[in-house]
Design an enzyme around this catalytic site. Structure first.
Site, PDB file in Angstrom:
ATOM      1  N   ARG A 292       0.830  -1.211   0.000  1.00 26.13           N
ATOM      2  CA  ARG A 292       0.000   0.000   0.000  1.00 26.13           C
ATOM      3  C   ARG A 292       0.862   1.258   0.000  1.00 26.13           C
ATOM      4  O   ARG A 292       0.549   2.229  -0.687  1.00 26.13           O
ATOM      5  CB  ARG A 292      -0.949  -0.023   1.201  1.00 26.13           C
ATOM      6  CG  ARG A 292      -2.093  -0.988   1.010  1.00 26.13           C
ATOM      7  CD  ARG A 292      -2.915  -1.225   2.248  1.00 26.13           C
ATOM      8  NE  ARG A 292      -4.014  -2.133   1.950  1.00 26.13           N
ATOM      9  CZ  ARG A 292      -4.835  -2.653   2.842  1.00 26.13           C
ATOM     10  NH1 ARG A 292      -4.684  -2.336   4.131  1.00 26.13           N
ATOM     11  NH2 ARG A 292      -5.808  -3.470   2.484  1.00 26.13           N
ATOM     12  N   TYR A 436      -5.975  -1.265  -6.923  1.00 31.07           N
ATOM     13  CA  TYR A 436      -5.382  -2.444  -6.284  1.00 31.07           C
ATOM     14  C   TYR A 436      -4.780  -2.144  -4.916  1.00 31.07           C
ATOM     15  O   TYR A 436      -4.657  -1.000  -4.513  1.00 31.07           O
ATOM     16  CB  TYR A 436      -4.408  -3.170  -7.195  1.00 31.07           C
ATOM     17  CG  TYR A 436      -3.201  -2.479  -7.781  1.00 31.07           C
ATOM     18  CD1 TYR A 436      -2.691  -1.283  -7.297  1.00 31.07           C
ATOM     19  CD2 TYR A 436      -2.530  -3.074  -8.856  1.00 31.07           C
ATOM     20  CE1 TYR A 436      -1.568  -0.702  -7.850  1.00 31.07           C
ATOM     21  CE2 TYR A 436      -1.410  -2.498  -9.425  1.00 31.07           C
ATOM     22  CZ  TYR A 436      -0.934  -1.315  -8.914  1.00 31.07           C
ATOM     23  OH  TYR A 436       0.182  -0.749  -9.471  1.00 31.07           O
ATOM     24  N   GLU A 437      -4.459  -3.219  -4.215  1.00 27.39           N
ATOM     25  CA  GLU A 437      -4.026  -3.183  -2.808  1.00 27.39           C
ATOM     26  C   GLU A 437      -5.077  -2.539  -1.902  1.00 27.39           C
ATOM     27  O   GLU A 437      -4.767  -1.832  -0.956  1.00 27.39           O
ATOM     28  CB  GLU A 437      -2.678  -2.450  -2.655  1.00 27.39           C
ATOM     29  CG  GLU A 437      -1.574  -2.987  -3.545  1.00 27.39           C
ATOM     30  CD  GLU A 437      -1.431  -4.495  -3.485  1.00 27.39           C
ATOM     31  OE1 GLU A 437      -1.811  -5.103  -2.464  1.00 27.39           O
ATOM     32  OE2 GLU A 437      -0.975  -5.085  -4.462  1.00 27.39           O
ATOM     33  N   GLY A 438      -6.335  -2.823  -2.224  1.00 25.11           N
ATOM     34  CA  GLY A 438      -7.449  -2.258  -1.469  1.00 25.11           C
ATOM     35  C   GLY A 438      -7.912  -0.978  -2.133  1.00 25.11           C
ATOM     36  O   GLY A 438      -7.209   0.036  -2.099  1.00 25.11           O
ATOM     37  N   GLN A 443      -9.648   1.934   1.713  1.00 23.26           N
ATOM     38  CA  GLN A 443      -8.641   2.644   2.514  1.00 23.26           C
ATOM     39  C   GLN A 443      -9.303   3.660   3.433  1.00 23.26           C
ATOM     40  O   GLN A 443      -8.928   3.808   4.609  1.00 23.26           O
ATOM     41  CB  GLN A 443      -7.636   3.358   1.597  1.00 23.26           C
ATOM     42  CG  GLN A 443      -6.888   2.463   0.629  1.00 23.26           C
ATOM     43  CD  GLN A 443      -6.121   1.364   1.319  1.00 23.26           C
ATOM     44  OE1 GLN A 443      -5.464   1.595   2.329  1.00 23.26           O
ATOM     45  NE2 GLN A 443      -6.205   0.159   0.782  1.00 23.26           N
TER      46      GLN A 443
END
Length: 592
Positions: A292, A436-438, A443
């Site tokens: 992240r 991506y990555e949440g 977030q």
């Protein structure tokens, strides 16, 4: 046609003047990183990014990765040679432990050199970036046998790493994963299932690819409490046999074509447990949090390279005349820099870039403190700060990165829409970082739902105290007053929003969800204004000492622009937060 120049001098100013790198000289990793060494490392990283990676960016976008009938994947022309040079230069393990062959340099150097590489070629930079994250997760949670087997090769870059999380049916809800792990008699497991959106999943850059895979051991509880983490190599170490993992297809996507984003099939692939059974998410969060922050750097990096190309174009492009009279009467038209709206777009981008870089450096230095400070309280405080700011950086930086790439494209007008100018690639490549990555909405929920209330709000209280401390320490500095007043005002709005959430989120959880994205962006605006306050203080000190330069003096104008034209957006975010969930939830689902 696109160009890129790594901002080494801007970075060095942050390290020497704004954050005073010498204050961390007592940390173990800093013994081998005096300021002249740091500058030399950044200069070499810049040289590699500008001379090797940037020329391959358009090539990678144009050619993409090719999957063959046997499931193997070929990367774009020049990528393999560039990767070999990257490995030979020791860049993969620049901040990795010396125990496993890394250079053991401070973490902040990893972050800064990554920015340069991503600006030059985001798709390429993802291969070593994911490798570092996989190595970090194994270093924390794997047993000694796994560490000794995998970490030396991952650290050198001879092998690369991936993270295999989601599946076609579950997206962010990893509790729904179906990938299955069956026990073997020798302590290993057999993995069966399919993973999607796997960046760097298959390629020809390295002799082995080490996959970190989330799966459910047979008989494990349903939901996230039954997920375990496994390491599954493409090639089994020792025997050299090909494992039962393959690339089923390459995703056809909007951007980052030079990175192989794969559907990965596991057909009885041999794997080993990492960490405790049913605690896989806990172990994977080491890699996810690293990723992240890495994605936040992507937002900044794309914004930076897009700005550089838009500014260069604006200086040369002649079109129209200034509203206040011709500025270049000897030419057929003035530079488009005479037009206020062109300046608005460029200044919005640049004022973000410089403050965002400062905030990223600040968080990277906190990571070094969390890893190496001899003081337990300092380590805890640094870890709290990183945890609080990670969703802010990921969400705000990547939203801004995409928006700024679009603004930079707009500066070029019609040329920005044409592929040969490169601007539309920046737009396409920047878009994925918001997802991506949440996804960024996740977030924001993480920030509001988990990070704010964690430990009784300890991290948030510490951040507010940090900013207030800076304001109080400098309240007698008359030259700085104009730069501090906006910070104080923004901080007040952030405190109001935080108090509103405390009073309204528990009575109706939808209030937290409705406020989350606005709160994240309000937090980001204030944090960046705080960075501009610190930058302005450093520039004014240089001016007082007679050592400033035109480039440094320009930062004061950027700070004033940010506070006058960007920070006021905080008020709109606060108003939306205070409106609560009702305007969002009033429309019946059937009416959509």
């Amino acid at each position: 046609m696109p160009v890129y120049k790594a901002p080494v001098q801007d970075t060095m100013f942050l390290l020497t003047d704004v954050f005073d790198l010498n204050r961390l000289s007592n940390l173990p990793r800093f013994a081998d990183a005096p300021i002249d060494t740091v500058e030399a490392v950044l200069a070499e990283s810049a040289k590699f990014a500008e001379g090797v990676l940037q020329p391959l960016n358009a090539v990678g976008d144009r050619e993409g990765c090719q999957r063959h009938e046997d499931g193997s994947v070929t990367t774009p022309k020049g990528f393999k040679e560039a990767y070999n040079a990257f490995v030979e230069g020791g860049w993969v393990g620049i901040s990795a432990a010396q125990e496993f062959g890394g250079q053991g340099l401070p973490y902040f150097l990893d972050v800064l050199t990554s920015e340069y590489a991503i600006s030059a070629n985001q798709a390429f930079a993802m291969y070593p970036g994911l490798t570092r994250g996989a190595a970090a997760a194994l270093a924390v949670h794997a047993n000694d046998e796994i560490k000794q087997t995998y970490l030396p090769k991952l650290t050198s870059g001879e092998w690369t790493g991936t993270m295999n999380l989601t599946e076609p049916h579950c997206g962010t809800d990893l509790g729904l994963i179906k990938s299955k792990a069956t026990r073997n008699g020798d302590g290993s497991f057999s993995l069966t299932g399919q993973k999607i959106f796997i960046s760097s999943g298959e390629h020809d850059l390295a002799e082995n690819i080490i996959h970190l895979v989330l799966a459910r051991i047979e008989g494990a509880p349903a939901g996230v409490k039954g997920i375990s983490l496994f390491v599954a190599p493409k090639v089994l170490p020792g025997s050299g046999q090909r494992n039962g993992v393959s690339c089923g297809s390459i995703e056809h996507k909007m951007g980052i074509h030079g990175n192989s984003t794969c559907v990965m099939n596991y057909d009885g692939a041999k794997a080993w447990l990492v960490g405790e059974e049913n605690r896989g998410l806990n172990a994977m969060f080491v890699m996810m949090n690293s990723a992240r922050l890495g994605v936040a750097v992507q937002g900044l990096a794309q914004s930076e390279v897009a700005y550089q190309n838009a500014a260069a174009y604006a200086k040369e492009r002649l079109q129209g005349r200034s509203l206040t009279g011709a500025k270049s009467p000897d030419k057929p038209a003035d530079s488009i820099l005479v037009h206020p709206d062109v300046r608005r777009m460029l200044l919005e981008i640049r004022s973000f870039n410089e403050a965002a870089r400062a905030l990223m450096v600040s968080v990277a230095l906190s990571e070094d403190e969390a890893l190496g400070s001899p003081d337990e309280k300092a380590r805890r405080a640094a870890d709290d700060r990183i945890g609080l700011l990670t969703p802010v950086l990921k969400g705000v930086f990547t939203d801004a990165g995409f928006a700024n790439a679009v603004k930079a494209q707009q500066v070029l007008g019609g040329h920005g829409y044409i592929a040969e100018w490169g601007m539309e690639q920046f737009v396409r490549d920047a878009r994925i970082a918001m997802i991506y990555e949440g996804a960024n909405g996740v977030q924001a929920l993480d920030l509001v739902g988990r990070k704010l209330p964690k430990d009784g709000g300890r991290a948030m209280s510490a951040f507010l105290a940090e900013v207030n401390g800076f304001l109080n320490e400098n309240k007698e500095n008359e030259a700085l007053a104009a730069y501090l007043a906006p910070v104080k005002g923004g901080l007040g709005q952030l405190q109001q929003a935080t108090m509103w959430l405390m009073q309204n989120a528990t009575k109706n959880p939808d209030n937290a969800g409705a406020a989350s994205t606005d709160y994240m962006h309000l937090f980001g605006l204030v944090a960046l204004s705080y960075m501009w306050g610190r930058i302005a203080k450093a520039v004014l000190a240089r001016q007082a000492a007679g050592t400033s330069t035109d480039a440094l003096d320009a930062k004061l104008a950027l700070a004033r622009f940010y506070n006058a034209r960007v920070l006021p957006e905080a008020g709109a975010h606060l108003a939306r937060i205070a409106s609560g969930a009702e305007p969002l939830m009033a429309l019946a689902a059937e009416a959509f």
